[in-house]
Design a protein around this motif. Sequence first.
Motif, short mmCIF file in Angstrom:
data_model
loop_
_atom_site.label_atom_id
_atom_site.label_comp_id
_atom_site.label_asym_id
_atom_site.label_seq_id
_atom_site.Cartn_x
_atom_site.Cartn_y
_atom_site.Cartn_z
N GLU A 1 0.77 -1.61 -0.04
CA GLU A 1 0.37 -0.38 0.16
C GLU A 1 0.63 1.47 -0.15
O GLU A 1 0.17 2.77 -0.20
CB GLU A 1 -1.25 -0.25 1.26
N LEU A 2 2.01 0.84 0.19
CA LEU A 2 3.16 2.28 0.23
C LEU A 2 3.30 3.00 -1.26
O LEU A 2 3.46 2.70 -1.85
CB LEU A 2 4.56 2.34 1.21
N LYS A 3 3.06 4.16 -0.31
CA LYS A 3 3.25 5.12 -2.01
C LYS A 3 3.73 6.29 -1.85
O LYS A 3 4.21 6.66 -0.51
CB LYS A 3 1.59 6.47 -2.17
N ALA A 4 5.25 6.16 -2.23
CA ALA A 4 6.35 7.70 -2.10
C ALA A 4 5.63 9.10 -1.56
O ALA A 4 6.57 9.33 -0.62
CB ALA A 4 6.56 8.21 -3.89
N GLU A 5 4.46 9.69 -2.38
CA GLU A 5 3.64 10.62 -0.40
C GLU A 5 3.81 10.36 0.44
O GLU A 5 2.81 10.67 1.00
CB GLU A 5 2.49 11.38 -1.62
N ASP A 6 3.45 8.96 0.48
CA ASP A 6 3.02 8.46 2.60
C ASP A 6 4.26 8.83 3.09
O ASP A 6 4.17 8.69 4.44
CB ASP A 6 3.37 6.63 2.91
N ILE A 7 5.72 8.54 2.48
CA ILE A 7 7.31 8.94 2.97
C ILE A 7 7.27 10.60 4.22
O ILE A 7 7.02 11.57 3.70
CB ILE A 7 8.06 9.33 2.10
N VAL A 8 7.95 10.42 5.18
CA VAL A 8 7.18 11.65 5.74
C VAL A 8 8.47 11.69 6.26
O VAL A 8 9.57 11.38 6.02
CB VAL A 8 7.03 10.59 7.70
N ILE A 9 8.85 13.63 5.95
CA ILE A 9 10.35 14.49 6.48
C ILE A 9 10.01 14.89 7.89
O ILE A 9 9.70 14.91 8.19
CB ILE A 9 10.31 15.33 5.45
N VAL A 10 11.17 14.42 8.36
CA VAL A 10 11.74 14.79 10.17
C VAL A 10 12.92 15.20 9.84
O VAL A 10 14.22 14.95 8.86
CB VAL A 10 11.69 13.18 10.74
N ASP A 11 13.13 16.23 10.86
CA ASP A 11 14.22 17.02 11.36
C ASP A 11 15.53 15.97 12.40
O ASP A 11 14.71 15.12 12.97
CB ASP A 11 14.39 18.26 11.93
N PHE A 12 16.72 16.02 12.48
CA PHE A 12 17.19 15.00 13.27
C PHE A 12 17.14 15.35 14.44
O PHE A 12 17.95 14.45 15.66
CB PHE A 12 19.09 15.93 13.37
N ASP A 13 16.20 16.42 14.99
CA ASP A 13 15.41 16.27 16.26
C ASP A 13 14.14 15.75 16.07
O ASP A 13 13.16 15.94 17.54
CB ASP A 13 15.44 17.66 16.89
N ASN A 14 13.81 14.97 15.51
CA ASN A 14 12.78 13.92 15.03
C ASN A 14 10.98 14.87 15.17
O ASN A 14 10.39 14.61 15.36
CB ASN A 14 12.27 13.46 16.51
N ASN A 15 11.49 16.30 14.59
CA ASN A 15 10.06 16.59 14.80
C ASN A 15 9.97 16.78 12.93
O ASN A 15 10.36 15.93 12.30
CB ASN A 15 10.64 18.04 14.48
N ILE A 16 8.48 16.84 13.46
CA ILE A 16 7.65 16.16 11.41
C ILE A 16 7.97 17.30 10.55
O ILE A 16 7.46 18.13 10.97
CB ILE A 16 6.81 15.32 11.65
#
Lengths: 232, 232, 232, 232
Positions: free
Chosen positions: B52-67
Amino acid sequence: MSKYQALKQECYEANMQLNELNLVVYTFGNVSAVDRENGVFAIKPSGVPYEELKAEDIVIVDFDNNIIEGDKRPSSDTKTHAYLYKHWPNIGGIAHTHATYSVAWAQAQRDIPIFGTTHADHLTADIPCAAPMADHLIEGNYEHNTGIQILDCFKEKNLSYEEVEMVLLGNHGPFAWGKNAAKAVYNSKVLEVCAEMAYLTLQINPAAPRLKDSLIKKHYDRKHGKDAYYGQ
Amino acid sequence: MSKYQALKQECYEANMQLNELNLVVYTFGNVSAVDRENGVFAIKPSGVPYEELKAEDIVIVDFDNNIIEGDKRPSSDTKTHAYLYKHWPNIGGIAHTHATYSVAWAQAQRDIPIFGTTHADHLTADIPCAAPMADHLIEGNYEHNTGIQILDCFKEKNLSYEEVEMVLLGNHGPFAWGKNAAKAVYNSKVLEVCAEMAYLTLQINPAAPRLKDSLIKKHYDRKHGKDAYYGQ
Amino acid sequence: MSKYQALKQECYEANMQLNELNLVVYTFGNVSAVDRENGVFAIKPSGVPYEELKAEDIVIVDFDNNIIEGDKRPSSDTKTHAYLYKHWPNIGGIAHTHATYSVAWAQAQRDIPIFGTTHADHLTADIPCAAPMADHLIEGNYEHNTGIQILDCFKEKNLSYEEVEMVLLGNHGPFAWGKNAAKAVYNSKVLEVCAEMAYLTLQINPAAPRLKDSLIKKHYDRKHGKDAYYGQ
Amino acid sequence: MSKYQALKQECYEANMQLNELNLVVYTFGNVSAVDRENGVFAIKPSGVPYEELKAEDIVIVDFDNNIIEGDKRPSSDTKTHAYLYKHWPNIGGIAHTHATYSVAWAQAQRDIPIFGTTHADHLTADIPCAAPMADHLIEGNYEHNTGIQILDCFKEKNLSYEEVEMVLLGNHGPFAWGKNAAKAVYNSKVLEVCAEMAYLTLQINPAAPRLKDSLIKKHYDRKHGKDAYYGQ
């Protein structure tokens, strides 16, 4: 059209999943799905190859093993399914397979030790192996007594069927269950994966230790605890 | 369109590779890809099946774990990825799996000995197995502490993360990394292959000797040394 | 068009076979095909993934390791192939893999005992495992010396390369050969099959006896003897 | 058109099944189908790869090994098939393979113990392993004597070929049979499955007990007894 069409379809799809997940060869397995409102469950017909199975072949049976709908004979393990549905009100599907590694542990008559987080992501106990039944129970109402044997095993080991959704029957093979038929199949696959990993672990290190309690709790809780943060 | 489109695509494709290489079942794995310039990484959303995974499902996070971007919750292992990216400036991708043989060694709590040239083509050391963490670290900020545990293991064993691009977490499973997400997946597969070969080697000859130093050096150098002559 | 087009095509197809027979992952293997008349052989380019490999990528090399045709660098194992072609005039193809069970025996530094007729259908001896080379040979002209090591092993064990078309290099992996490249690949697969069967045999019965001489002779001769009656 | 067209087709399809069930590599196996009325059987031609096999390649042979129809040489194991058809009037098909786990037990020269219900669903005895033949029988009419060896094994162990539809030939591999060629292939697969499960069982628990008599009887009878309730 049957009022059980959707139930049959759910059952059919779950049975086909068994096949796609390499959990069965030939007809060595069966899945059922329950309809609690009507007090019936749908189950695979006995001995029908997966390549030939159709949704309309699925048999509808009540908890006293009466056939409610269907032209075919239900799985020979039907009475075990019925017994579990009757006594465990919160399950919605059951799967039985002869998957290779699961059967090997069952034949070895050993519980599968909880060796890692793959296992702890799903349950906190060793996967129980019920002892083979006494001869008079085997010679009697065998499949019904198999259900009793599973419940006795859970009582004796003080396990909850809502947490431990799988069992090995000594010298036979695995049963797994869950909120629906798809989840029962999922648990059958998880059991097979844990069985293979545990087998290899003991080959590499016969003295491999059980997973420590803090890791068991952590992994189980992050998926199933009240503050679970796994999944969407 | 998101400025992270290409990063998400790289991450998506690497995750799908895990599946094609038989390194995961269900959702038991995740891959991330870093964007050093922007100080963020792309990671698989938690608990989403590969089908079911799609490219747009991917999450962007910084190095302090903020979305930074994404509607979904990121992988439950996100903090481990963040910790590694923060402390190891020269890696571009990280992969975590529950691949069968890798997990078996992790559950056996044993380093994978360097037995042959398949292994030495990729690293010159045994594949390290980090000990399970202390209870208070597990009960605390678990995934963050997992990152600390990996770095401590490398410090203690005096290993370079730029040469040894893989580790086993005791009783859990493998992490691997590399210059990008695809390389992290590649290293996950190499680890699994070496894990299976080492397992079989010990079954055939429990006294099998470690690969001799001259062969380790030769094979590693012909692929990675300054006079490397492998590849194009 | 190159005069070596057919040779390149033979070599290309044999390399792709390695992949289809599950004898390689990534680029861990190579096959060559010889043209005796012109004193050259075609070999896989180094480090090119099988999914990207094309017939025109194949490199033509002579027995002194000079590149005769091709834009790419040939396999890093080219000198081993050249050495074998030079000294064994009756072989037409060579294959090298890192197939799992073959490598496991090589890493265990053990000959594969002849346990059954599957093995005896192809050769009458144990599959030899050449000892790892001395350090100065490894540090020197390594791939050339690997060829010497194989010939020394055959001399020492008094084996004929025309009957025994395969060898394990200690701590490395298998080489196999035959009348052409396809046969070399075939022998690589036979070796892998025998390696897996022998492994399992010893797990089931560590005291399993070697196949008796009369059965070795019978099975080998019915396929390869002067009165052979196997095949068309 | 040949009067044996349907027989050839049955034989062809059963041979192709061997391949699809992963019971053979290359040409290491053969299946035959009998026509009792005409006293002949159809068998795979020797050494023809499965990818090239066509129904018209199938050879028709009588019980004295005369070729009745066909341009190709029949399987080198033809005399074993002929001997079994001649002496066991109630079988309709025979399959021979070099399937991995079955061969491993044959090479280990051990009967496969009846450890579980997967096995007992098909037969009530350990799967017998016939001892390798005496030298003079191997050097003589080998394939014919192989048939004698199988019958001697069944006589010595007091087994019925109608219940026990499979055997291992020591150091060689399995033969299986049944009411028709498809059933012989089915039994080959069942044997391979039981061989793998028994192998794993002993690895997990070297002291694993044989299945108790009541369970053997129950499972065999529910599928094969006079009150069988398995299947449609």
